[in-house]
Motif scaffolding. Structure first.
Motif, mmCIF file in Angstrom:
data_model
loop_
_atom_site.group_PDB
_atom_site.id
_atom_site.type_symbol
_atom_site.label_atom_id
_atom_site.label_comp_id
_atom_site.label_asym_id
_atom_site.label_seq_id
_atom_site.Cartn_x
_atom_site.Cartn_y
_atom_site.Cartn_z
ATOM 1 N N GLY A 1 0.825 -1.200 0.000
ATOM 2 C CA GLY A 1 0.000 0.000 0.000
ATOM 3 C C GLY A 1 0.856 1.246 0.000
ATOM 4 N N ASP A 2 0.229 2.388 0.251
ATOM 5 C CA ASP A 2 0.951 3.673 0.292
ATOM 6 C C ASP A 2 1.747 3.901 -0.985
ATOM 7 O OD1 ASP A 2 1.554 6.076 1.487
ATOM 8 O OD2 ASP A 2 3.312 5.318 2.555
ATOM 9 N N ILE A 3 1.145 3.540 -2.143
ATOM 10 C CA ILE A 3 1.876 3.623 -3.408
ATOM 11 C C ILE A 3 2.074 5.059 -3.887
ATOM 12 C CG2 ILE A 3 1.218 1.322 -4.189
ATOM 13 C CD1 ILE A 3 -0.978 2.604 -5.868
ATOM 14 N N THR B 1 -5.454 1.604 -20.880
ATOM 15 C CA THR B 1 -6.340 0.500 -20.495
ATOM 16 C C THR B 1 -5.630 -0.846 -20.392
ATOM 17 O OG1 THR B 1 -6.981 0.165 -22.814
ATOM 18 C CG2 THR B 1 -8.376 1.608 -21.464
ATOM 19 N N TYR B 2 -4.459 -0.976 -21.007
ATOM 20 C CA TYR B 2 -3.730 -2.247 -20.980
ATOM 21 C C TYR B 2 -2.742 -2.330 -19.832
ATOM 22 C CZ TYR B 2 -0.422 0.858 -23.295
ATOM 23 O OH TYR B 2 0.375 1.932 -23.603
ATOM 24 N N CYS B 3 -2.576 -1.259 -19.071
ATOM 25 C CA CYS B 3 -1.437 -1.133 -18.152
ATOM 26 C C CYS B 3 -1.873 -1.163 -16.692
ATOM 27 C CB CYS B 3 -0.681 0.160 -18.460
ATOM 28 S SG CYS B 3 0.827 0.362 -17.487
ATOM 29 N N ILE B 4 -1.174 -1.953 -15.900
ATOM 30 C CA ILE B 4 -1.450 -2.091 -14.471
ATOM 31 C C ILE B 4 -0.600 -1.150 -13.616
ATOM 32 C CG2 ILE B 4 0.286 -3.883 -14.004
ATOM 33 C CD1 ILE B 4 -3.363 -3.886 -12.705
ATOM 34 N N ILE B 5 0.367 -0.477 -14.235
ATOM 35 C CA ILE B 5 1.377 0.287 -13.486
ATOM 36 C C ILE B 5 0.791 1.317 -12.521
ATOM 37 C CG2 ILE B 5 3.261 1.971 -13.739
ATOM 38 C CD1 ILE B 5 4.097 -0.935 -14.169
ATOM 39 N N PRO B 6 -0.210 2.145 -12.901
ATOM 40 C CA PRO B 6 -0.725 3.114 -11.929
ATOM 41 C C PRO B 6 -1.265 2.472 -10.650
ATOM 42 C CG PRO B 6 -1.434 3.707 -14.131
ATOM 43 C CD PRO B 6 -0.810 2.338 -14.233
ATOM 44 N N LYS C 1 26.504 4.475 -2.683
ATOM 45 C CA LYS C 1 26.424 3.788 -3.965
ATOM 46 C C LYS C 1 27.811 3.332 -4.387
ATOM 47 C CE LYS C 1 24.912 4.362 -8.766
ATOM 48 N NZ LYS C 1 24.187 3.091 -8.878
ATOM 49 N N GLU C 2 27.925 2.047 -4.696
ATOM 50 C CA GLU C 2 29.202 1.479 -5.122
ATOM 51 C C GLU C 2 29.123 1.076 -6.596
ATOM 52 O OE1 GLU C 2 29.904 -1.734 -2.481
ATOM 53 O OE2 GLU C 2 30.233 -0.455 -0.732
ATOM 54 N N ASP C 3 30.275 0.755 -7.160
ATOM 55 C CA ASP C 3 30.335 0.266 -8.543
ATOM 56 C C ASP C 3 29.624 1.215 -9.514
ATOM 57 O OD1 ASP C 3 30.964 -1.451 -10.623
ATOM 58 O OD2 ASP C 3 29.117 -2.611 -10.403
ATOM 59 N N ILE C 4 30.009 2.483 -9.477
ATOM 60 C CA ILE C 4 29.414 3.470 -10.380
ATOM 61 C C ILE C 4 29.937 3.238 -11.795
ATOM 62 C CG2 ILE C 4 29.308 5.940 -10.929
ATOM 63 C CD1 ILE C 4 29.300 6.456 -7.903
ATOM 64 N N LYS C 5 29.019 3.182 -12.755
ATOM 65 C CA LYS C 5 29.355 2.794 -14.123
ATOM 66 C C LYS C 5 29.453 4.006 -15.042
ATOM 67 C CE LYS C 5 26.817 -1.539 -13.469
ATOM 68 N NZ LYS C 5 26.353 -1.194 -12.111
ATOM 69 N N VAL C 6 30.026 3.772 -16.226
ATOM 70 C CA VAL C 6 30.139 4.827 -17.237
ATOM 71 C C VAL C 6 28.752 5.289 -17.666
ATOM 72 C CG1 VAL C 6 30.904 5.367 -19.580
ATOM 73 C CG2 VAL C 6 32.371 4.048 -18.070
ATOM 74 N N THR C 7 27.828 4.346 -17.784
ATOM 75 C CA THR C 7 26.432 4.663 -18.096
ATOM 76 C C THR C 7 25.575 4.338 -16.887
ATOM 77 O OG1 THR C 7 26.685 4.229 -20.468
ATOM 78 C CG2 THR C 7 24.464 4.085 -19.569
ATOM 79 N N GLU C 8 24.818 5.323 -16.420
ATOM 80 C CA GLU C 8 23.952 5.121 -15.263
ATOM 81 C C GLU C 8 22.528 5.593 -15.569
ATOM 82 O OE1 GLU C 8 24.230 3.841 -12.271
ATOM 83 O OE2 GLU C 8 26.390 3.459 -12.044
ATOM 84 N N TYR C 9 21.559 4.837 -15.060
ATOM 85 C CA TYR C 9 20.156 5.241 -15.164
ATOM 86 C C TYR C 9 19.791 6.103 -13.962
ATOM 87 C CZ TYR C 9 19.551 1.710 -18.816
ATOM 88 O OH TYR C 9 19.647 0.981 -19.972
ATOM 89 N N VAL C 10 19.045 7.167 -14.232
ATOM 90 C CA VAL C 10 18.595 8.058 -13.165
ATOM 91 C C VAL C 10 17.084 8.239 -13.298
ATOM 92 C CG1 VAL C 10 18.715 10.410 -12.228
ATOM 93 C CG2 VAL C 10 20.807 9.273 -13.006
ATOM 94 N N LYS C 11 16.363 7.851 -12.254
ATOM 95 C CA LYS C 11 14.912 7.986 -12.285
ATOM 96 C C LYS C 11 14.530 9.412 -11.878
ATOM 97 C CE LYS C 11 12.487 4.508 -10.608
ATOM 98 N NZ LYS C 11 11.682 3.647 -9.688
ATOM 99 N N ILE C 12 13.688 10.056 -12.682
ATOM 100 C CA ILE C 12 13.317 11.448 -12.407
ATOM 101 C C ILE C 12 11.923 11.576 -11.804
ATOM 102 C CG2 ILE C 12 14.875 12.326 -14.186
ATOM 103 C CD1 ILE C 12 12.431 12.817 -15.974
ATOM 104 N N SER C 13 11.130 10.521 -11.892
ATOM 105 C CA SER C 13 9.821 10.534 -11.245
ATOM 106 C C SER C 13 9.362 9.100 -11.048
ATOM 107 C CB SER C 13 8.798 11.323 -12.068
ATOM 108 O OG SER C 13 8.522 10.676 -13.299
ATOM 109 N N GLU C 14 8.318 8.952 -10.271
ATOM 110 C CA GLU C 14 7.726 7.646 -10.009
ATOM 111 C C GLU C 14 6.234 7.716 -10.298
ATOM 112 O OE1 GLU C 14 7.779 4.518 -10.101
ATOM 113 O OE2 GLU C 14 9.208 4.206 -8.471
ATOM 114 N N GLY C 15 5.644 6.585 -10.687
ATOM 115 C CA GLY C 15 4.206 6.543 -10.916
ATOM 116 C C GLY C 15 3.788 7.102 -12.264
ATOM 117 N N CYS C 16 2.487 7.076 -12.513
ATOM 118 C CA CYS C 16 1.971 7.491 -13.823
ATOM 119 C C CYS C 16 0.515 7.916 -13.698
ATOM 120 C CB CYS C 16 2.092 6.338 -14.814
ATOM 121 S SG CYS C 16 1.633 6.763 -16.507
#
Length: 444
Positions: free
Chosen positions: A126-128, A160-165, A140-155
């Motif tokens: 809960g509390d999504i 209609t096909y998506c369960i993510i929200p 944070k260890e093992d920092i790579k040349v390419t890193e993903y950075v999340k800028i937001s969460e949720g949608c």
């Protein structure tokens, strides 16, 4: 102290969440290990987006559960989307599971581990819609040349096909200053390319600042001295603003690559998907990007076999693929997901028809891909070296390709090339999804 081993399944956003959990481990009680055989605790960060992803998560959970029989494993904890979605069923059907951490409770990781080691099964779900949890960068260890950075969460889209929200909650953006601080830290420790991700990156900032703010974020990231490439994934077409197009034109670190999930082109199907766009707007956006930004590469994904997709709708999509000649295309067959509106739509399509349509569109795109890659032959591209195959062979990527999903460049070189370096490569030949080239010189 007890050792903790992380297993990540699913998309790059789950990779970020695993890193986040790792950085907030209580170092006075737990430490991360790279050896599952030596782990006291295993945390499986699961995916529950489509049926195949759910099956992979279940299979991995059962495999890890077997470690309790003849290894030192004391505790098995599930995190992520599958854990959030099916927590009761998982605890009931797989008694080896010692705890559940839902998508809104990553901050409970230390508590969940401690309680599980005491023999207490805990379920944090809960509390999504909780505020985005910022990690401890310095852990944070093992920092790579390419890193993903999340800028937001949720949608907020509710396709209609998506369960993510229902699993991740509404769109919640991170503060610009927090993202900039993270990218600065990564760049100072060797990262040269950051890939910005979210469920929908074009919606960034609307909840926090009252306006779409991705272009403002990009302006701040451009100022980071040690950073070379900025890449953005999951750019939904409905809020692709003029300001953002201008940023692609003028930002010297933003690569000329846009990942825009279109999902379909038929207005009939787009409406049934509850997509907030239409064929005319999509064509106008692609035209604007190509006319205003020299060398712009566009990647997209399509879903075939969506409920109610008539043959004429599919033919319309096929015609669009041939007309638009998009540089990178991924195709998925529709997956009927319980709890989504699309699962109850009339006009469900057989698996046989889905597969046939998948094959047809992929054959069309293969020819287009070969044609577009052949246009690179005879040119010099700047390549990020990612892997050494042998003393004279390397694998890398250009700015026009995202890792793991796009074109690789196979490079021949008599000189030793350092992993993570940027070099100029003369392209000699092309194949279906690869380029072949020779080292020219190190790029400036």
């Amino acid at each position: 102290m007890n050792s903790v081993y992380f297993i990540t399944l699913g998309c790059s956003k789950n990779d970020v969440d695993t890193d986040l959990m790792n950085t907030i481990l209580d170092e006075n009680r737990f430490f991360a290990t790279n050896d599952i055989d030596e782990a006291d605790v295993v945390i499986v960060n699961t995916c529950g987006f489509i049926e195949s992803a759910k099956e992979e998560s279940i299979d991995m959970t059962l495999e890890v559960a077997s470690y309790k029989e003849n290894k030192k494993l004391k505790s098995l904890i599930l995190a992520g989307c599958l854990a959030e979605r099916y927590h009761d069923e998982l605890i009931k059907e797989i008694p080896e599971i010692d705890g559940i951490i839902g998508t809104g409770h990553l901050n409970k990781i230390n508590e969940a581990i401690e309680l599980s080691l005491q023999g207490k099964k805990t379920v944090f779900i809960g509390d999504i819609d909780s505020e985005y949890l910022e990690g401890n960068l310095k852990s944070k260890e093992d920092i790579k040349v390419t890193e993903y950075v999340k800028i937001s969460e949720g949608c907020d889209n509710f396709c209609t096909y998506c369960i993510i929200p229902k699993l991740k909650g509404k769109n919640r953006s991170r503060k610009i200053e927090n993202i900039v601080d993270e990218v600065k830290y990564l760049a100072q420790h060797g990262t040269r390319e950051v890939i910005l991700i979210a469920q929908n990156t074009t919606d960034y900032g609307i909840d926090l600042y009252g306006e779409y703010s991705l272009s403002k974020l990009l302006k701040e990231l451009e100022k980071i001295e040690d950073l070379k490439w900025i890449r953005i994934m999951y750019l939904y077409p409905d809020h692709f603003t003029e300001e953002l197009i201008e940023e692609f034109k003028n930002n010297k670190k933003l690569v000329k690559y846009a990942d825009i999930p279109l999902q379909h082109i038929s207005d009939n199907v787009l409406k049934r998907m509850n997509r907030r766009t239409n064929k005319e707007d999509i064509i106008n956006l692609i035209r604007s990007l190509r006319e205003e930004i020299e060398g712009m590469v566009i990647r997209t994904t399509f879903i075939v076999g969506f409920p109610g997709e008539a043959e004429k709708d599919f033919e319309e999509l096929l015609d669009f693929v041939n007309f638009a000649k998009l540089d990178r295309v991924g195709v998925f067959t529709y997956s009927k997901e319980e709890g989504t509106p699309a699962a109850n739509l009339e006009g469900q399509i057989s698996e046989e028809v889905k597969e046939e349509r998948f094959e047809r569109i992929m054959m069309e795109q293969m020819d287009i891909s070969e044609e577009l890659l052949n246009e690179k032959v005879g040119k010099v591209l700047e390549i990020l070296i990612e892997e050494k195959v042998d003393n004279h062979t390397y694998i890398g990527r250009s700015e026009y390709d995202a890792p793991e999903i796009d074109t690789e460049v196979i490079i021949t070189s008599d000189k030793n090339l350092e992993i993570g370096s940027f070099v100029d490569v003369y392209i000699e030949d092309s194949q279906e999804y690869e380029l072949l080239g020779v080292y020219n010189e190190h790029s400036k």
